[in-house]
Design a protein around this motif. Structure first.
Motif, PDB file in Angstrom:
ATOM      1  N   ARG A 154       0.837  -1.210   0.000  1.00  0.00           N
ATOM      2  CA  ARG A 154       0.000   0.000   0.000  1.00  0.00           C
ATOM      3  C   ARG A 154       0.869   1.255   0.000  1.00  0.00           C
ATOM      4  NH1 ARG A 154      -3.306  -2.853   4.793  1.00  0.00           N
ATOM      5  NH2 ARG A 154      -1.122  -3.439   5.154  1.00  0.00           N
ATOM      6  N   ASP A 155       2.054   1.171   0.598  1.00  0.00           N
ATOM      7  CA  ASP A 155       3.029   2.258   0.454  1.00  0.00           C
ATOM      8  C   ASP A 155       3.621   2.265  -0.961  1.00  0.00           C
ATOM      9  OD1 ASP A 155       2.960   3.637   2.903  1.00  0.00           O
ATOM     10  OD2 ASP A 155       4.194   2.111   3.884  1.00  0.00           O
ATOM     11  N   VAL A 156       3.796   1.065  -1.528  1.00  0.00           N
ATOM     12  CA  VAL A 156       4.324   0.967  -2.896  1.00  0.00           C
ATOM     13  C   VAL A 156       3.417   1.698  -3.875  1.00  0.00           C
ATOM     14  CG1 VAL A 156       4.760  -0.627  -4.830  1.00  0.00           C
ATOM     15  CG2 VAL A 156       5.578  -1.207  -2.532  1.00  0.00           C
ATOM     16  N   VAL A 157       2.120   1.399  -3.845  1.00  0.00           N
ATOM     17  CA  VAL A 157       1.237   1.993  -4.857  1.00  0.00           C
ATOM     18  C   VAL A 157       1.093   3.502  -4.637  1.00  0.00           C
ATOM     19  CG1 VAL A 157       0.011  -0.165  -5.315  1.00  0.00           C
ATOM     20  CG2 VAL A 157      -0.914   1.419  -3.609  1.00  0.00           C
ATOM     21  N   ARG A 158       1.130   3.924  -3.370  1.00  0.00           N
ATOM     22  CA  ARG A 158       1.070   5.358  -3.115  1.00  0.00           C
ATOM     23  C   ARG A 158       2.322   6.051  -3.663  1.00  0.00           C
ATOM     24  NH1 ARG A 158       2.157   8.242   1.139  1.00  0.00           N
ATOM     25  NH2 ARG A 158       2.716   6.348   2.252  1.00  0.00           N
ATOM     26  N   SER A 159       3.480   5.407  -3.484  1.00  0.00           N
ATOM     27  CA  SER A 159       4.711   6.008  -4.013  1.00  0.00           C
ATOM     28  C   SER A 159       4.681   6.009  -5.546  1.00  0.00           C
ATOM     29  CB  SER A 159       5.942   5.265  -3.490  1.00  0.00           C
ATOM     30  OG  SER A 159       6.121   4.060  -4.196  1.00  0.00           O
ATOM     31  N   VAL A 184      12.194   2.176  -4.545  1.00  0.00           N
ATOM     32  CA  VAL A 184      10.930   2.160  -3.804  1.00  0.00           C
ATOM     33  C   VAL A 184      11.123   1.120  -2.708  1.00  0.00           C
ATOM     34  CG1 VAL A 184       8.472   1.601  -3.905  1.00  0.00           C
ATOM     35  CG2 VAL A 184       9.534   2.978  -5.722  1.00  0.00           C
ATOM     36  N   CYS A 185      11.370   1.612  -1.510  1.00  0.00           N
ATOM     37  CA  CYS A 185      11.736   0.726  -0.410  1.00  0.00           C
ATOM     38  C   CYS A 185      11.406   1.405   0.912  1.00  0.00           C
ATOM     39  CB  CYS A 185      13.234   0.405  -0.480  1.00  0.00           C
ATOM     40  SG  CYS A 185      14.278   1.872  -0.377  1.00  0.00           S
ATOM     41  N   SER A 186      11.577   0.660   2.004  1.00  0.00           N
ATOM     42  CA  SER A 186      11.260   1.226   3.319  1.00  0.00           C
ATOM     43  C   SER A 186      12.485   1.894   3.935  1.00  0.00           C
ATOM     44  CB  SER A 186      10.761   0.114   4.243  1.00  0.00           C
ATOM     45  OG  SER A 186      11.853  -0.703   4.623  1.00  0.00           O
ATOM     46  N   GLY A 187      13.678   1.532   3.451  1.00  0.00           N
ATOM     47  CA  GLY A 187      14.909   2.051   4.042  1.00  0.00           C
ATOM     48  C   GLY A 187      15.349   1.285   5.291  1.00  0.00           C
ATOM     49  N   GLU A 188      14.579   0.247   5.664  1.00  0.00           N
ATOM     50  CA  GLU A 188      14.894  -0.540   6.866  1.00  0.00           C
ATOM     51  C   GLU A 188      15.222  -1.979   6.485  1.00  0.00           C
ATOM     52  OE1 GLU A 188      11.359  -0.707   9.206  1.00  0.00           O
ATOM     53  OE2 GLU A 188      11.213   1.473   9.412  1.00  0.00           O
ATOM     54  N   GLY A 212      17.656  -0.813   0.893  1.00  0.00           N
ATOM     55  CA  GLY A 212      17.738   0.348   0.013  1.00  0.00           C
ATOM     56  C   GLY A 212      17.681   1.660   0.783  1.00  0.00           C
ATOM     57  N   SER A 213      18.137   2.699   0.136  1.00  0.00           N
ATOM     58  CA  SER A 213      17.937   4.047   0.672  1.00  0.00           C
ATOM     59  C   SER A 213      16.736   4.649  -0.046  1.00  0.00           C
ATOM     60  CB  SER A 213      19.175   4.904   0.407  1.00  0.00           C
ATOM     61  OG  SER A 213      18.813   6.271   0.437  1.00  0.00           O
ATOM     62  N   CYS A 214      15.801   5.236   0.699  1.00  0.00           N
ATOM     63  CA  CYS A 214      14.641   5.866   0.048  1.00  0.00           C
ATOM     64  C   CYS A 214      14.741   7.387   0.116  1.00  0.00           C
ATOM     65  CB  CYS A 214      13.319   5.351   0.617  1.00  0.00           C
ATOM     66  SG  CYS A 214      13.200   5.453   2.397  1.00  0.00           S
ATOM     67  N   LYS A 215      15.963   7.886   0.283  1.00  0.00           N
ATOM     68  CA  LYS A 215      16.150   9.338   0.401  1.00  0.00           C
ATOM     69  C   LYS A 215      15.718  10.083  -0.847  1.00  0.00           C
ATOM     70  CE  LYS A 215      19.763   9.600   3.904  1.00  0.00           C
ATOM     71  NZ  LYS A 215      21.227   9.583   4.099  1.00  0.00           N
ATOM     72  N   PHE A 227       7.774  11.457  -0.317  1.00  0.00           N
ATOM     73  CA  PHE A 227       7.192  10.198   0.150  1.00  0.00           C
ATOM     74  C   PHE A 227       7.449   9.981   1.641  1.00  0.00           C
ATOM     75  CE2 PHE A 227       7.865   5.646   1.082  1.00  0.00           C
ATOM     76  CZ  PHE A 227       6.596   5.169   0.813  1.00  0.00           C
ATOM     77  N   ARG A 228       6.426   9.590   2.364  1.00  0.00           N
ATOM     78  CA  ARG A 228       6.584   9.123   3.745  1.00  0.00           C
ATOM     79  C   ARG A 228       5.853   7.808   3.864  1.00  0.00           C
ATOM     80  NH1 ARG A 228       9.641  12.194   3.507  1.00  0.00           N
ATOM     81  NH2 ARG A 228      10.213  14.058   4.668  1.00  0.00           N
ATOM     82  N   LYS A 229       6.511   6.814   4.444  1.00  0.00           N
ATOM     83  CA  LYS A 229       5.834   5.519   4.527  1.00  0.00           C
ATOM     84  C   LYS A 229       4.767   5.571   5.609  1.00  0.00           C
ATOM     85  CE  LYS A 229       8.441   2.064   7.220  1.00  0.00           C
ATOM     86  NZ  LYS A 229       8.052   0.658   7.189  1.00  0.00           N
ATOM     87  N   GLU A 230       3.629   4.924   5.352  1.00  0.00           N
ATOM     88  CA  GLU A 230       2.505   4.978   6.291  1.00  0.00           C
ATOM     89  C   GLU A 230       2.310   3.665   7.039  1.00  0.00           C
ATOM     90  OE1 GLU A 230      -0.925   6.291   4.069  1.00  0.00           O
ATOM     91  OE2 GLU A 230      -0.201   8.367   4.003  1.00  0.00           O
TER      92      GLU A 230
END
Lengths: 319, 319
Positions: A223-228, A244-248, A286-289, A297-300
């Protein structure tokens, strides 16, 4: 505003529809896929306005006609042959089909002089074998694709740049990392864990079968993927590629433990050698910077929330 | 020892035949191309032992049958759609045909369980837009392909690594720089210069038409190219890519002056804007250290000698 979504009937396609129904209910949607999408989770009025074309992106005529007729503003290319394992068994077929899907779409847009913005979905597989010193991966990290699927994705990204820089078509590329979320098939590791744990809780399963629990991956909720993706289409820079990643990074053993805790199970684990890949990266994060900087983008969805929703999905299916 | 040469009827194919006739007269040769090779420059006994199959590498059946029947020890893949200009006009066709040529060949070898060593010929175009600080280009320089032809070559090289590392087939890759030498077509810059100067000397031509004379390129004699290919096939490391280049950069204006001096002409120069590319690298020079180190390559043709032979070729044709 009109969207054309290829591969609309898949896991990501379904969530894209759900996102649009919720956040952009006024848009028009045209979809293509080999089979009709399951839209049972959408409200009826939204469901009825999706126009569906059954067919393959390998069919040049079909995609050309659809683009000429529908004149989309945004195209999201989710259609692909995306199994790495299959690509090892059928390297030529996987490479040719994936690159042809993209080329048929891009040429249809070019030849019809459409102004549509295209989202070219790629994969973290493009990075290939990664040195630990290169974690987290940024968009400037080198691409060393290590299987036929990944090579096709790199070619697609390179071609996207040509269409963007050479032919002035707005194509935006992603390098999408591991997805998680409700409705994901159980051939994917986290969904398989969630399903097995739900079976343990509800159906008496006695143990969990798994592969290498020591690897670290970057999981992002679909759901974060499609929003991004939607942010990238509207605000991303043509010709650029975005992680397109969480960064974690999370170890699979950690995710398994979180799921067991949430379900209240303590199932023992059994390693299946067949589930361990011959060559695999110990860590992919990944880095999502760039995604944050370019499109805000902010992950929800936290990992905890994603896992709860996946467990709830499987439990609901089993009841 | 049996050689299979695809694209045998081209400029490089002809020189490969000449090399084999001179240095390895005992080998067997099978060739494939769309048209019969001109072998008038070979001695009759050698010419007669070349077995020729007329057809396209896009014909999977043909290439599979040829490999099954002839069981080659070495395969040199010279077949390609190699015009960058054409690739801009027909991006999908150029990409698909070039990658299919390679995949059809590689799959035919894999499926017939042939042990043939394959030389996958690539191009310095794979480096794409190059920062001056990266000159001379080594095999570790990044690949930033900037046209559809170059993207197909990068995909071919990536696929070669997969066939080599994943399927244990000995595939050796080249990144071949600008060729020169007798019999080269006059659509290539140095051959065009040599032809125009020969016309000035013998047929009364009054001026030389040319593009940007300020760019610097690495030209290697085709006779050194084919010798390096044969060294690579026999001693190169499977899965590796090698620059095939002279290691020297020369400005086009310098080459033009050398040719005029050798011919004794002083023709004025006229710049044709149509011959100047919209985007072009000011300097492309490769490092041939890896080629020297791994297969003990030493170049035998100086630039001066190459230019003399090219002039002599055109003068002979005009007389």
């Amino acid at each position: 505003v009109k969207y054309l979504i290829t591969g609309i009937s898949g896991f990501v396609g379904g969530h894209y529809l759900e996102y649009l129904a919720l956040k952009r209910p006024g848009v028009k949607i045209v979809g293509i896929d080999l089979s009709r999408p399951d839209t049972s989770f959408l409200n009826k009025s939204f469901r009825e306005k999706i126009k569906f074309h059954k067919g393959s992106l390998l069919d040049k005529k079909l995609i050309t006609n659809v683009i000429k007729k529908t004149k989309p503003d945004y195209i999201i290319n989710l259609a692909s042959y995306s199994s790495v394992a299959y690509s090892w068994r059928h390297p030529a077929e996987c490479f040719v089909n994936n690159t042809n899907i993209f080329l048929n779409l891009a040429e249809a847009v070019r030849n019809s002089k459409s102004k549509a913005k295209i989202l070219s979905v790629g994969s973290s597989e493009e990075y290939g074998i990664v040195a630990p010193a290169n974690i987290p991966l940024t968009e400037k990290s080198g691409l060393n694709p290590a299987n036929p699927y990944a090579i096709a994705r790199v070619a697609q990204e390179n071609l996207s740049k040509i269409y963007s820089d050479g032919y002035r078509m707005p194509v935006i590329c992603t390098r999408s990392f591991n997805h998680i979320g409700p409705r994901q098939k159980d051939i994917f590791v986290v969904s398989s864990f969630a399903k097995q744990i739900a079976e343990g809780k509800l159906l008496g399963r006695k143990k969990i079968i798994c592969g290498n629990l020591g690897i670290i991956r970057d999981f992002i909720d679909v759901r974060d993927v499609v929003r991004s993706y939607d942010l990238l289409l509207r605000k991303g820079k043509p010709g650029e590629a975005y992680n397109v990643c969480s960064g974690e990074g999370h170890k699979l053993s950690e995710i398994l433990a979180m799921l067991q805790k949430k379900a209240g199970t303590k199932l023992p684990v059994q390693i299946d050698r067949d589930l361990i890949r011959p060559v695999d990266n110990p860590e992919i994060v990944g880095s999502c910077k760039k995604l944050k900087r370019h499109v805000a983008f902010r992950k929800e969805y936290t990992l905890s929330r994603s896992l709860e929703d996946m467990l709830a999905h499987w439990e609901k299916r089993m009841r």
